[in-house]
Design a protein around this motif. Structure first.
Motif, PDB file in Angstrom:
ATOM      1  N   GLU A  91     -22.781   5.736 -11.312  1.00  0.00           N
ATOM      2  CA  GLU A  91     -22.427   4.914 -12.466  1.00  0.00           C
ATOM      3  C   GLU A  91     -21.307   5.599 -13.259  1.00  0.00           C
ATOM      4  O   GLU A  91     -21.444   6.745 -13.688  1.00  0.00           O
ATOM      5  CB  GLU A  91     -23.662   4.724 -13.363  1.00  0.00           C
ATOM      6  CG  GLU A  91     -23.392   4.036 -14.666  1.00  0.00           C
ATOM      7  CD  GLU A  91     -22.704   2.679 -14.509  1.00  0.00           C
ATOM      8  OE1 GLU A  91     -21.656   2.493 -15.155  1.00  0.00           O
ATOM      9  OE2 GLU A  91     -23.207   1.838 -13.748  1.00  0.00           O
ATOM     10  N   ILE A 133     -28.329 -12.956  -9.863  1.00  0.00           N
ATOM     11  CA  ILE A 133     -28.979 -12.570 -11.103  1.00  0.00           C
ATOM     12  C   ILE A 133     -29.456 -13.820 -11.841  1.00  0.00           C
ATOM     13  O   ILE A 133     -28.904 -14.913 -11.675  1.00  0.00           O
ATOM     14  CB  ILE A 133     -28.048 -11.761 -12.038  1.00  0.00           C
ATOM     15  CG1 ILE A 133     -26.887 -12.650 -12.549  1.00  0.00           C
ATOM     16  CG2 ILE A 133     -27.511 -10.531 -11.351  1.00  0.00           C
ATOM     17  CD1 ILE A 133     -26.097 -12.013 -13.675  1.00  0.00           C
ATOM     18  N   PRO A 137     -31.683  -6.912  -3.616  1.00  0.00           N
ATOM     19  CA  PRO A 137     -30.980  -5.786  -4.247  1.00  0.00           C
ATOM     20  C   PRO A 137     -29.469  -5.902  -4.133  1.00  0.00           C
ATOM     21  O   PRO A 137     -28.934  -6.779  -3.441  1.00  0.00           O
ATOM     22  CB  PRO A 137     -31.500  -4.584  -3.450  1.00  0.00           C
ATOM     23  CG  PRO A 137     -31.771  -5.151  -2.087  1.00  0.00           C
ATOM     24  CD  PRO A 137     -32.298  -6.541  -2.331  1.00  0.00           C
ATOM     25  N   HIS A 138     -28.793  -4.976  -4.800  1.00  0.00           N
ATOM     26  CA  HIS A 138     -27.335  -4.906  -4.711  1.00  0.00           C
ATOM     27  C   HIS A 138     -26.896  -4.734  -3.252  1.00  0.00           C
ATOM     28  O   HIS A 138     -27.590  -4.107  -2.451  1.00  0.00           O
ATOM     29  CB  HIS A 138     -26.809  -3.730  -5.529  1.00  0.00           C
ATOM     30  CG  HIS A 138     -26.984  -3.901  -7.003  1.00  0.00           C
ATOM     31  ND1 HIS A 138     -28.191  -3.742  -7.625  1.00  0.00           N
ATOM     32  CD2 HIS A 138     -26.111  -4.234  -7.975  1.00  0.00           C
ATOM     33  CE1 HIS A 138     -28.059  -3.957  -8.922  1.00  0.00           C
ATOM     34  NE2 HIS A 138     -26.807  -4.261  -9.160  1.00  0.00           N
ATOM     35  N   HIS A 139     -25.726  -5.281  -2.932  1.00  0.00           N
ATOM     36  CA  HIS A 139     -25.119  -5.216  -1.603  1.00  0.00           C
ATOM     37  C   HIS A 139     -25.813  -6.121  -0.586  1.00  0.00           C
ATOM     38  O   HIS A 139     -25.393  -6.180   0.569  1.00  0.00           O
ATOM     39  CB  HIS A 139     -25.062  -3.774  -1.073  1.00  0.00           C
ATOM     40  CG  HIS A 139     -24.413  -2.806  -2.016  1.00  0.00           C
ATOM     41  ND1 HIS A 139     -23.125  -2.965  -2.484  1.00  0.00           N
ATOM     42  CD2 HIS A 139     -24.882  -1.668  -2.587  1.00  0.00           C
ATOM     43  CE1 HIS A 139     -22.832  -1.972  -3.304  1.00  0.00           C
ATOM     44  NE2 HIS A 139     -23.880  -1.173  -3.378  1.00  0.00           N
ATOM     45  N   HIS A 140     -26.879  -6.804  -0.991  1.00  0.00           N
ATOM     46  CA  HIS A 140     -27.525  -7.764  -0.093  1.00  0.00           C
ATOM     47  C   HIS A 140     -26.747  -9.081  -0.160  1.00  0.00           C
ATOM     48  O   HIS A 140     -26.286  -9.482  -1.226  1.00  0.00           O
ATOM     49  CB  HIS A 140     -28.979  -7.986  -0.527  1.00  0.00           C
ATOM     50  CG  HIS A 140     -29.803  -8.729   0.474  1.00  0.00           C
ATOM     51  ND1 HIS A 140     -29.711 -10.095   0.642  1.00  0.00           N
ATOM     52  CD2 HIS A 140     -30.741  -8.293   1.362  1.00  0.00           C
ATOM     53  CE1 HIS A 140     -30.552 -10.476   1.591  1.00  0.00           C
ATOM     54  NE2 HIS A 140     -31.190  -9.407   2.046  1.00  0.00           N
ATOM     55  N   PHE A 165     -27.838 -11.413  -2.907  1.00  0.00           N
ATOM     56  CA  PHE A 165     -27.972 -10.873  -4.265  1.00  0.00           C
ATOM     57  C   PHE A 165     -27.539 -11.911  -5.299  1.00  0.00           C
ATOM     58  O   PHE A 165     -26.543 -12.605  -5.134  1.00  0.00           O
ATOM     59  CB  PHE A 165     -27.124  -9.622  -4.421  1.00  0.00           C
ATOM     60  CG  PHE A 165     -27.056  -9.119  -5.845  1.00  0.00           C
ATOM     61  CD1 PHE A 165     -28.138  -8.470  -6.412  1.00  0.00           C
ATOM     62  CD2 PHE A 165     -25.920  -9.328  -6.620  1.00  0.00           C
ATOM     63  CE1 PHE A 165     -28.094  -8.018  -7.721  1.00  0.00           C
ATOM     64  CE2 PHE A 165     -25.865  -8.873  -7.931  1.00  0.00           C
ATOM     65  CZ  PHE A 165     -26.959  -8.222  -8.475  1.00  0.00           C
TER      66      PHE A 165
END
Length: 228
Positions: A153, A189, A181-184, A187
């Motif tokens: 980060e 929100i 999750p991220h990079h899936h 993904f």
């Protein structure tokens, strides 16, 4: 959040025909040994009480031909740590291990190691303030302390210059299937998290503005009392 570093290793061997491996220096064999041995830096070089990850994300060599030993092999990956001493140690050991393993097989290599974001350090005083104001504003059931995470980060750079704290705003929603999750590739929100994020920052600003106002009032009162 961990310090995120990256490495690239190009192994130079000697190409040849698959039927005559003794006339070549097979970079795939060398790279395979190196890929396995690099993991021992985590299992045998790192103190077990320290957090650290080494992941090889790419291993490329050869072409479509099934009877040709290639000239080169290419590996790249990432290293995640929290402690500066371990971070420096792993950088040194990756370079040394790559060079020595390649030399053992008469190959050579080029290692490029890039230091990325430093580890995120949440300052205790500021973290406690955020925890308190969030609990008061949103309720204790909405605030939790998260364990160390090995993601990187760039907010870490701010925290090296000024005291502060990094926090997450939950954006998942199991009822809507927003669980990846991220990079899936799936993904997503729950966009209501954007509103919650805004409220969180407004709550922090409100706290500090109130604190400054209270300090200013006390200072003014003290001056007036001294004037009398």
């Amino acid at each position: 959040m961990a310090a995120a570093d990256f490495f690239e290793i190009t192994i130079q061997g000697k190409g040849g025909h698959g039927s005559s491996p003794h006339t070549s220096i097979d970079p795939i064999v060398v790279g395979s040994h190196l890929a396995n041995q690099l993991q021992t830096l985590i299992s045998r070089t790192k103190n077990p009480m320290q957090a650290g990850v080494l992941t090889i994300s790419t291993f490329q060599a050869g072409s479509e031909a099934n009877n040709v030993i290639p000239d080169t092999a290419y590996l790249k990956g990432t290293v995640r740590t929290f402690e500066p001493t371990l971070r420096s140690l792993l950088e040194e050991k990756i370079k040394t291990m790559a060079e020595h393993i390649c030399a053992a097989y008469d190959a050579t290599c080029t290692v490029t190691y890039t230091k990325g974001y430093p580890a995120v350090y949440n300052h205790p005083a500021e973290t406690e303030v955020i925890k308190t104001v969030f609990t008061d504003k949103f309720g204790a059931e909405t605030v939790e302390t998260t364990p160390l995470r090995m993601g990187g980060e760039d907010f870490a750079y701010y925290l090296e210059k000024k005291p502060g704290s990094f926090f997450f705003v939950n954006s998942g929603n199991a009822e809507k299937g927003i669980v990846y999750p991220h990079h899936h590739p799936k993904f997503d929100i729950d966009e209501r998290a954007l509103l919650m994020g805004g409220k969180a920052f407004l709550t922090i600003a409100e706290h500090y503005l109130a604190a400054q106002t209270e300090t200013a009032i006390k200072h003014k009162t003290a001056i007036e009392a001294a004037a009398e």
